[in-house]
Enzyme design. Structure first.
Site, PDB file in Angstrom:
ATOM      1  N   ASP A  14       0.795  -1.206   0.130  1.00 23.83           N
ATOM      2  CA  ASP A  14      -0.019  -0.062  -0.050  1.00 23.83           C
ATOM      3  C   ASP A  14       0.818   1.182   0.022  1.00 23.83           C
ATOM      4  OD1 ASP A  14       0.938  -0.254   2.607  1.00 23.83           O
ATOM      5  OD2 ASP A  14      -0.996  -0.792   3.612  1.00 23.83           O
TER       6      ASP A  14
ATOM      7  N   HIS B 287      -7.080  -4.793  10.248  1.00 24.55           N
ATOM      8  CA  HIS B 287      -7.129  -4.422   8.742  1.00 24.55           C
ATOM      9  C   HIS B 287      -5.588  -5.212   8.327  1.00 24.55           C
ATOM     10  CE1 HIS B 287      -4.829  -0.267   9.574  1.00 24.55           C
ATOM     11  NE2 HIS B 287      -3.929  -1.250   9.148  1.00 24.55           N
TER      12      HIS B 287
ATOM     13  N   GLU C  69      -9.712  -1.982   5.220  1.00 24.87           N
ATOM     14  CA  GLU C  69     -10.389  -1.605   6.551  1.00 24.87           C
ATOM     15  C   GLU C  69     -11.445  -2.464   6.716  1.00 24.87           C
ATOM     16  OE1 GLU C  69      -8.758   0.170   8.536  1.00 24.87           O
ATOM     17  OE2 GLU C  69      -8.073   2.145   7.699  1.00 24.87           O
TER      18      GLU C  69
ATOM     19  N   ASN D 226      -7.540  -2.989  14.249  1.00 22.12           N
ATOM     20  CA  ASN D 226      -9.081  -3.165  13.678  1.00 22.12           C
ATOM     21  C   ASN D 226      -9.042  -4.418  13.034  1.00 22.12           C
ATOM     22  OD1 ASN D 226      -8.094  -2.174  11.573  1.00 22.12           O
ATOM     23  ND2 ASN D 226      -9.130  -0.308  11.267  1.00 22.12           N
TER      24      ASN D 226
END
Ligand code: GLP
Length: 261
Positions: A67, A138, A143, A136
């Protein structure tokens, strides 16, 4: 899924570096997917050491990063371009044209995503994908969502992710709101996946990814369906895995019943 629990961050990082090195020894022209963040920092240092002291050869290795932030130029110290060159590429003998990182400054982001995905395919797919994990759940910048994203795409970062990554910036307003990320499909197509997680802050995300339901609300949970995943954790990251699967499912069922009541 194989899970190794190392005693600390250092041991975890060495184990991870050895797995990456083994891949390269076995197939010198491997296509390796790489991650950023604080988790793999020491793994990169160890890979650099293996290169300098033990002759690990990157001359035929091809890399694809997971990313990149949208809107940060390569020279920005917070861009993943900067991170990767600074922490890793500048210290090994990889060929510059074998390095691939999404271009967050591309004028046409959608085209950049399609081109990136195509490039991975042209190289024959990813042999080994290294992943960290967000608090979280990810992976990359995929996400929590109501659906699993597919190929490389543009993402709006969650508030939690922006808060977590603000530590690298001078102030939270400087954290980009958007990024380009390989999608879940891209990651799932990798032949092997190596996920690293250290510290108790990641324990819940790891627990849900291993024992929880497979849901886009915990993107890493999809890895339960991948045929070759290795998780290398430290004791903090693994601290919730001691609870039994049965207990977790009962808790889940109770939560669902309470939510429905
Ligand atoms: C970042 C990256 C991920 C990384 C994760 C965890 O936002 N996009 O690729 O794995 O969050 O980061 P860290 O290792 O710093 O905890």
């Amino acid at each position: 899924m194989r899970i190794y629990v190392s005693k600390d961050y250092e041991e975890m990082s060495k184990k991870a570096a050895n797995i990456v090195a083994a891949q390269i020894y076995l197939r010198p022209n491997s296509v390796i997917g790489l991650a950023t963040g604080s988790t793999p920092l020491l793994m990169y240092q160890e890979l650099v050491r293996l290169h300098k002291e033990e002759g690990l050869d990157f001359s035929e290795v091809v890399t694809f990063n997971l990313d990149e932030y949208i809107g940060l130029p390569e020279r920005d110290v917070n861009s993943y371009h900067y991170y990767m060159h600074n922490q890793f590429f500048n210290h090994i003998n990889i060929r510059r044209d074998n390095i691939h990182i999404p271009n967050g400054m591309a004028s046409n982001i959608d085209k950049e995503c399609v081109d990136y995905e195509r490039l991975i395919m042209v190289q024959g797919g990813i042999d080994l994908q290294v992943l960290g994990i967000g608090k979280n759940g990810h992976i990359g910048f995929n996400e929590p969502d109501v659906k699993f994203e597919t190929a490389t795409h543009r993402v709006k970062l969650d508030e939690e992710t922006i808060n977590a990554n603000a530590r690298f910036f001078q102030c939270i307003e400087q954290v980009p709101q958007y990024a380009i990320s390989m999608g879940i499909k891209t990651i799932m197509h990798a032949k092997k996946v190596l996920l690293l997680a250290n510290g108790s802050a990641k324990a819940e995300a790891v627990f849900k990814s291993v024992y929880g339901g497979i849901t886009p609300e915990t993107p890493a949970s999809i890895l339960q369906l991948h045929q070759d995943v290795t998780m290398v954790l430290d004791e903090g990251g693994a601290q919730m895995l001691g609870r039994s699967l049965a207990n977790y499912n009962i808790d889940n069922a109770l939560n669902r019943l309470q939510a429905q009541a």
